[in-house]
Design a protein around this motif. Structure first.
Motif, PDB file in Angstrom:
ATOM      1  N   LEU A  12       0.831  -1.192   0.000  1.00 34.44           N
ATOM      2  CA  LEU A  12       0.000   0.000   0.000  1.00 34.44           C
ATOM      3  C   LEU A  12       0.865   1.240   0.000  1.00 34.44           C
ATOM      4  CD1 LEU A  12      -2.526  -0.773   2.894  1.00 34.44           C
ATOM      5  CD2 LEU A  12      -2.951  -1.016   0.448  1.00 34.44           C
ATOM      6  N   ARG A  13       0.246   2.335  -0.391  1.00 34.99           N
ATOM      7  CA  ARG A  13       0.893   3.635  -0.200  1.00 34.99           C
ATOM      8  C   ARG A  13       0.376   4.222   1.110  1.00 34.99           C
ATOM      9  NH1 ARG A  13       4.376   5.057  -3.616  1.00 34.99           N
ATOM     10  NH2 ARG A  13       4.341   4.306  -5.741  1.00 34.99           N
ATOM     11  N   GLU A  16      -3.438   4.784   2.540  1.00 34.69           N
ATOM     12  CA  GLU A  16      -4.450   3.879   1.992  1.00 34.69           C
ATOM     13  C   GLU A  16      -4.945   2.925   3.078  1.00 34.69           C
ATOM     14  OE1 GLU A  16      -2.464   2.125  -1.386  1.00 34.69           O
ATOM     15  OE2 GLU A  16      -3.220   3.699  -2.727  1.00 34.69           O
ATOM     16  N   ASP A  17      -6.071   2.269   2.791  1.00 35.53           N
ATOM     17  CA  ASP A  17      -6.678   1.341   3.738  1.00 35.53           C
ATOM     18  C   ASP A  17      -6.385  -0.105   3.350  1.00 35.53           C
ATOM     19  OD1 ASP A  17      -9.766   3.320   3.875  1.00 35.53           O
ATOM     20  OD2 ASP A  17      -7.785   3.664   4.771  1.00 35.53           O
TER      21      ASP A  17
END
Lengths: 109, 114
Positions: A12-13, A16-17
């Motif tokens: 993820l970045r 993010e979730d």
């Protein structure tokens, strides 16, 4: 008897979730969630007891669906410090905790 | 210290030798667990002690593995006639009661079999 975790890995970045799932073929009494950073011991996050409860602290929360024998861990607005391997552990009322194979989470800046 | 203590932190030994790994749980914790973690893998349950009850040995991979817990406190995991596939990190955890309590892990013993 070992719970199944999905996905196996997530990238993820920051911000993010993510959702990590844990399912069991046996009736569950409780579900435990731990995070392990590379080269370190696992660290306790939370325990959910049967009854369909949901718990959370800061931006990490979890739910437990007793009927479906499933639990999910939710990480919202992920931070770099969330990187690591997440393990769910299940207790089928014999008190020993059996862990899944883990979900590797990598957060990019 | 306040945490779970394991020793040694690292152990290198030759195939066929016996090894003993020690775990000193948090004072007052009645439940003690041993897990094995191979490189990049999950936490494999080995054995569970709860108070004075008979231990749950269902996770021990072979009869070369044994564990004892003396006086309800310190535990020793013994591996006889070590094999290369025994190489792993061995983690010990303790909790205040049974399965619905948080487990506190030690830093583990990294075992390497040459």
């Amino acid at each position: 008897q070992q719970p199944v975790q999905s996905p196996q890995a997530v990238i993820l970045r920051e911000g993010e979730d993510a959702v990590i799932n844990c399912s069991s073929s046996k009736a569950l009494y409780s579900v435990h969630w731990y995070r392990q950073k590379h080269g370190e011991a696992p660290v306790f996050l939370m325990i959910l007891l049967k009854g369909g409860e949901q718990k959370g602290h800061d931006k990490i929360s979890a739910s437990f669906n007793e009927k479906k024998q499933q639990s999910s861990l939710y990480l919202t607005a992920s931070q770099l410090s969330y990187s690591g391997t997440y393990f769910c552990g299940t207790d089928t009322r014999d008190d020993k905790i059996i862990f899944g194979k883990g979900t590797r989470l990598h957060i990019l800046p | 210290g306040a945490g779970v203590s394991q020793s040694p932190s690292n152990k290198v030994t030759e195939k066929g030798k016996d090894v003993e790994l020690r775990c000193d749980p948090i004072s007052g914790h009645t439940a003690l667990y041993w897990y094995r973690q191979s490189l990049g893998q999950g936490l494999e349950f080995l054995i569970y002690f709860q108070g004075n009850s008979a231990p749950d040995k269902s996770g021990l991979p072979s009869d070369r593995f044994s564990a004892e817990r003396t006086g309800g406190s310190v535990s020793t995991l013994t591996i006889q006639r070590t094999q290369q596939e025994d190489s792993a990190v061995y983690l010990c955890a303790s909790s205040s009661k049974q399965g619905n309590q948080p487990q506190h892990f030690g830093d583990g013993t990294r075992l390497s079999i040459l």
